[in-house]
Design a protein around this motif. Structure first.
Motif, short mmCIF file in Angstrom:
data_model
loop_
_atom_site.label_atom_id
_atom_site.label_comp_id
_atom_site.label_asym_id
_atom_site.label_seq_id
_atom_site.Cartn_x
_atom_site.Cartn_y
_atom_site.Cartn_z
N GLN A 11 0.92 -1.22 0.08
CA GLN A 11 -0.15 -0.12 0.01
C GLN A 11 0.84 1.18 -0.13
O GLN A 11 1.82 1.38 1.04
CB GLN A 11 -1.14 0.16 1.07
N ILE A 12 0.47 2.22 -0.97
CA ILE A 12 1.42 3.36 -0.96
C ILE A 12 0.43 4.48 -0.63
O ILE A 12 -0.66 4.50 -1.28
CB ILE A 12 2.06 3.54 -2.32
N GLY A 13 0.82 5.49 0.02
CA GLY A 13 -0.14 6.66 0.39
C GLY A 13 0.88 7.84 0.16
O GLY A 13 1.98 7.74 0.24
N SER A 14 0.33 8.83 -0.41
CA SER A 14 0.92 10.16 -0.78
C SER A 14 0.24 11.37 0.10
O SER A 14 -1.10 11.43 -0.07
CB SER A 14 0.62 10.19 -2.15
N TYR A 15 1.19 12.17 0.67
CA TYR A 15 0.61 13.05 1.57
C TYR A 15 1.44 14.48 1.20
O TYR A 15 2.34 14.51 1.39
CB TYR A 15 0.79 12.91 3.04
N PHE A 38 11.03 25.40 -0.12
CA PHE A 38 9.95 24.78 0.81
C PHE A 38 10.67 24.30 2.02
O PHE A 38 12.15 24.47 1.99
CB PHE A 38 9.53 23.44 -0.12
N ARG A 39 9.84 24.04 3.02
CA ARG A 39 10.76 23.56 4.17
C ARG A 39 11.74 22.73 4.21
O ARG A 39 12.82 22.81 4.39
CB ARG A 39 9.55 23.71 5.29
N PHE A 40 11.41 21.25 3.86
CA PHE A 40 12.09 20.27 3.80
C PHE A 40 11.77 19.35 2.56
O PHE A 40 12.47 18.96 1.85
CB PHE A 40 12.21 19.33 4.77
N PHE A 41 10.35 19.29 2.28
CA PHE A 41 10.02 18.38 1.23
C PHE A 41 8.53 18.90 0.77
O PHE A 41 8.01 19.56 1.42
CB PHE A 41 9.84 16.87 1.65
N LYS A 42 8.17 18.45 -0.02
CA LYS A 42 6.64 18.66 -0.58
C LYS A 42 5.74 17.78 -0.62
O LYS A 42 4.54 17.67 -0.15
CB LYS A 42 6.60 19.07 -2.16
N THR A 43 6.18 16.52 -0.72
CA THR A 43 5.28 15.08 -0.36
C THR A 43 5.96 14.27 0.09
O THR A 43 7.18 13.87 -0.12
CB THR A 43 4.66 14.82 -2.13
N LYS A 44 5.19 13.64 0.85
CA LYS A 44 5.66 12.53 1.81
C LYS A 44 4.86 11.03 1.16
O LYS A 44 3.77 11.12 0.91
CB LYS A 44 5.38 12.56 3.24
N LEU A 45 5.66 10.16 0.86
CA LEU A 45 5.03 8.95 0.47
C LEU A 45 5.16 7.85 1.49
O LEU A 45 6.40 7.75 2.01
CB LEU A 45 5.74 8.36 -0.64
N THR A 46 4.05 6.98 2.12
CA THR A 46 4.39 6.01 3.03
C THR A 46 4.08 4.65 2.42
O THR A 46 3.39 4.56 1.21
CB THR A 46 3.37 6.07 3.94
N ILE A 47 4.95 3.99 2.62
CA ILE A 47 4.76 2.43 1.82
C ILE A 47 4.42 1.53 3.06
O ILE A 47 5.50 1.51 4.09
CB ILE A 47 6.07 2.38 1.03
N GLU A 48 3.55 0.76 2.89
CA GLU A 48 3.47 -0.44 3.86
C GLU A 48 3.34 -1.85 3.05
O GLU A 48 2.80 -2.00 1.86
CB GLU A 48 2.10 -0.30 4.68
N SER A 49 4.25 -2.87 3.56
CA SER A 49 4.39 -3.89 2.95
C SER A 49 4.08 -5.23 3.73
O SER A 49 4.52 -5.20 4.85
CB SER A 49 5.33 -4.05 1.85
N GLU A 50 3.79 -6.46 3.35
CA GLU A 50 3.66 -7.76 4.01
C GLU A 50 4.85 -8.39 4.01
O GLU A 50 5.21 -9.22 4.74
CB GLU A 50 2.54 -8.41 3.45
N SER A 51 5.65 -8.11 2.96
CA SER A 51 7.14 -8.86 2.84
C SER A 51 8.35 -7.90 2.59
O SER A 51 8.04 -6.84 2.03
CB SER A 51 6.92 -9.83 1.84
N SER A 52 9.32 -8.50 3.07
CA SER A 52 10.60 -7.69 3.07
C SER A 52 10.96 -7.54 1.62
O SER A 52 11.41 -6.22 0.77
CB SER A 52 11.68 -8.10 3.95
#
Ligand code: FAD
Ligand code: NAI
Ligand code: CO
Ligand code: K
Ligand code: MG
Length: 595
Positions: A295-299, A320-334
């Protein structure tokens, strides 16, 4: 089960055969009707289990191809209960806390709902959630007042009766006597018996089918002082955040046994691109990886005020302060995590930025990769300065025991660099939980922001900051009196500082008319730009005045925002760029009238 199904099948087949034969025999209408009717009733009954199984299997198969893992992962819903939340008088923090914790435990939170202190609303919400998810956690409405109705709602949801729990009574009896004594001592003991009777009655009246959960206290491992009610898969936590959090902490291992937890892989990527710049390509990538249960989230970072403020200005003001978009990644396996990270880095090539919310943790690893990063970027002179400063701090930490070392800390950017370097070297030698010591001499009418920063930094960096009244010489004498063992004092002085020129080398004893300490200035040869390069590059927290246009901090009466950082937008409003945007080292102190 297989046998049961065969039996059902057998019966059903027999029935169909019977109907067919009956129809073939052309028996009378009423008999036909009876057979048709009874078979239409019997057929679903007999086939019910069989059909259900087939249907469930189908559904499972469908879900398995779409989202293979989420069906295995335990699901949960949070029901926040309380009129005060709906009226906006209290901001709900419990659901946020519970989400954070449940997510960490690998539970898939499907829903948060808020209902008032109303029996039918509570009942309806709990009933639906209980059927739909593995766990339901409620917060609030379990107190002693008339408006707390969670237990009533629970009883209603499960068509259960209420009863008086003697087990809770014992818990109440354990804490009420001291409460009564206290009230009597305060002279408000009148009518207390009646109050106690009502409170007890209310707290102990729970659904009959309740199970009482006793947790384990964190501090001493003893059993919790008050139980939590569970009805079926619904756990009713108190609403007071302190009690809610404590109750969850105490019950966590019981509700979510370690051996049943499903680990999950998390990662984050920060980019200096807007979402729009890559949304199409990201959608394709996300779709590809969905099949591998990633699952990928974009914020987007909306606190990115400056970026918006100066849109339309020349490019050099666009930042910009440090970044513009944060992407979070969740996975069941390495493996799939590794693959998705590689794919994302490829997609964002040249636009992945480093960001860290906890620069003060895991300093050793981060330092190594910082140097590697800077070497790769060809900032060789800067890396040399980093290593030179690092070596000086290391030698001090190697040579002197910790109780002899102190950081001279006034909250300024230079000694903040030193704070980080000292933490790094202490982490390396003694481990991260080892406290370090520092001191602050109050010399000027300091900005409250600087004082606040010293407090914050002390907490993050585990440094104990002693305070002494100024001026510097007097303060230093007071320090030596209180801590005679102190020898090396780490300072952020640089050669370009007004008084830095008196230091010939980075390590020197104080002048003869000063209290005797060893002055250690590891960044003596650094420039203004070097300091910002390190602070920004490692995301080290610094006093927020620097982001408001101050480039060097003195007292409130002699420090102003730097004129070179001033800009006026098209609507005539005045703004200041942050200090790290100044590149001319010689100009650093133009904002100080006393220098
Ligand atoms: C421990 C110590 C020993 C000193 N020894 C001598 C000496 O022997 N001879 C001499 O002439 N002068 C001495 N001074 C004074 C020094 O030379 C500077 O005048 C003073 O540090 C102010 O620095 P600055 O304005 O140049 O730069 P700043 O950047 O303001 O200060 C440089 C560094 O000094 C430390 N520092 C500054 N102000 C404070 C404060 N209020 N509380 C705690 N730390 C502070 C910080 O580490 C800071 O990074 C000493 C100062 C200190 C703190
Ligand atoms: N295991 C335990 O610790 C238990 C303790 N109790 C006792 O019951 C008393 C009150 O019960 P409650 O259910 O807490 O009463 P409650 O529902 O009236 O909540 C009390 C206060 O907590 C705050 N609150 C409620 N929901 C919140 C939310 N979602 N986010 C942030 N704040 C919120 C509000 O300020 C509210 O006034 C507690 O004082 C406690 O002594 C009761 C059961 C279990
Ligand atoms: Co300075
Ligand atoms: K209440
Ligand atoms: Mg309430």
């Amino acid at each position: 089960m297989i046998k049961m199904m065969d039996f059902h099948q057998f019966l059903s087949l027999g029935l169909i055969l019977f109907i067919y034969v009956s129809l073939e025999l052309k028996i009378g209408f009423s008999t036909k009707y009876t057979i048709f009717f009874s078979s239409s009733v019997l057929f679903p009954i007999i086939f019910h289990r069989f059909l259900c199984r087939i249907f469930q299997k189908e559904m499972r198969a469908i879900f398995r191809t779409r989202m293979p893992s989420t069906t295995q992962r335990k699901t949960a819903a949070i029901v926040v209960i309380g009129d005060e939340i709906l009226k906006g008088t209290t901001r709900d923090t419990n659901s946020h806390f519970l989400c954070k914790r449940l997510h960490k435990l690998g539970v898939n939170i499907k829903k948060i709902s808020v209902v008032g202190d109303d029996i039918s609303e509570i009942s309806r919400e709990v009933h639906t959630a209980s059927g739909a998810y593995d766990y339901v956690i409620t917060s609030g409405g379990v107190g002693p007042t008339h408006d707390d109705k969670t237990y009533l709602g629970l009883a209603h949801a499960f068509t259960d009766q209420l009863h008086f729990s003697n087990e809770i009574r014992e818990a109440v009896d354990r804490f009420l006597p001291s409460y009564i004594d206290k009230k009597k001592a305060e002279g408000v003991g009148e009518g207390i018996e009646e109050v106690v009777r009502m409170v007890t009655e209310k707290l102990c009246t729970i659904p009959k089918m309740s199970q009482l959960l006793w947790g384990t206290q964190k501090v001493d491992g003893r059993i919790s002082t008050f139980p939590v009610v569970r009805v079926a898969n619904v756990v009713a936590l108190p609403g007071v955040p302190k009690f809610c959090e404590r109750a969850f902490d105490e019950l966590q291992d019981q509700l979510f046994p370690v051996e049943e937890r499903q680990s999950m892989y998390f990662d984050t990527i920060y980019t200096d691109l807007d979402e729009f710049d890559f949304s199409k390509r990201l959608t394709d990538l996300a779709t590809r990886f969905e099949e591998r249960s990633v699952q990928i989230g974009s914020y987007p970072e909306l606190k990115n005020k400056w970026g918006h403020l100066w849109r339309g200005f020349q490019n050099k003001f666009f930042f910009f302060r440090f970044f513009k978009t944060k992407l979070t990644i969740e996975s069941e396996s390495s493996e799939s995590m590794k693959d998705v990270l590689a794919a994302l880095r490829e997609l964002l090539i040249g636009h992945v930025v480093y960001y860290d919310t906890h620069a003060w943790t895991d300093t050793v690893t981060k330092w190594k990769s910082f140097k590697t990063r800077k070497t790769a970027e060809n900032h060789l002179e800067f890396v040399r300065k980093l290593e030179e400063a690092e070596k000086i701090v290391e030698e001090i930490v190697e040579k002197y025991p910790l109780e002899q070392i102190a950081l001279s800390f006034n909250g300024g950017k230079d000694c903040t660099v030193l704070l980080h370097l000292l933490r790094l070297k202490v982490d390396e030698k003694y481990g991260p939980s080892t406290p370090i010591q520092g001191f602050h001499i109050m010399v000027e009418d300091q900005f409250p922001e600087a004082t606040q920063f010293i407090i914050d930094a002390a907490k993050f960096y585990n440094i104990q900051v002693l305070e002494f009244p100024g001026p510097l010489k007097t303060g230093l004498a007071a320090l030596k009196k209180q801590r005679p063992s102190i020898i090396p004092v780490l300072m952020g002085s640089r050669a370009t500082d007004p008084n830095g020129k008196y230091m010939k080398t980075p390590v020197e004893w104080t002048d003869s008319d000063w209290p005797k300490v060893l002055r250690v200035c590891p960044i003596l040869n650094w420039t203004y730009t070097d300091v910002w390069h390190m602070l920004r590059g490692l995301c080290i927290p610094y006093c927020k005045l620097y982001d408001q246009g101050y480039t060097s901090l003195g007292g409130r009466d002699n420090t102003v925002k730097h004129p070179a950082l001033r800009i006026v937008s098209s609507d005539g409003k005045e703004h200041y760029l942050p200090a790290y945007k100044l590149h001319d080292d010689a100009e650093e102190r133009c904002n100080r009238s006393n220098l």
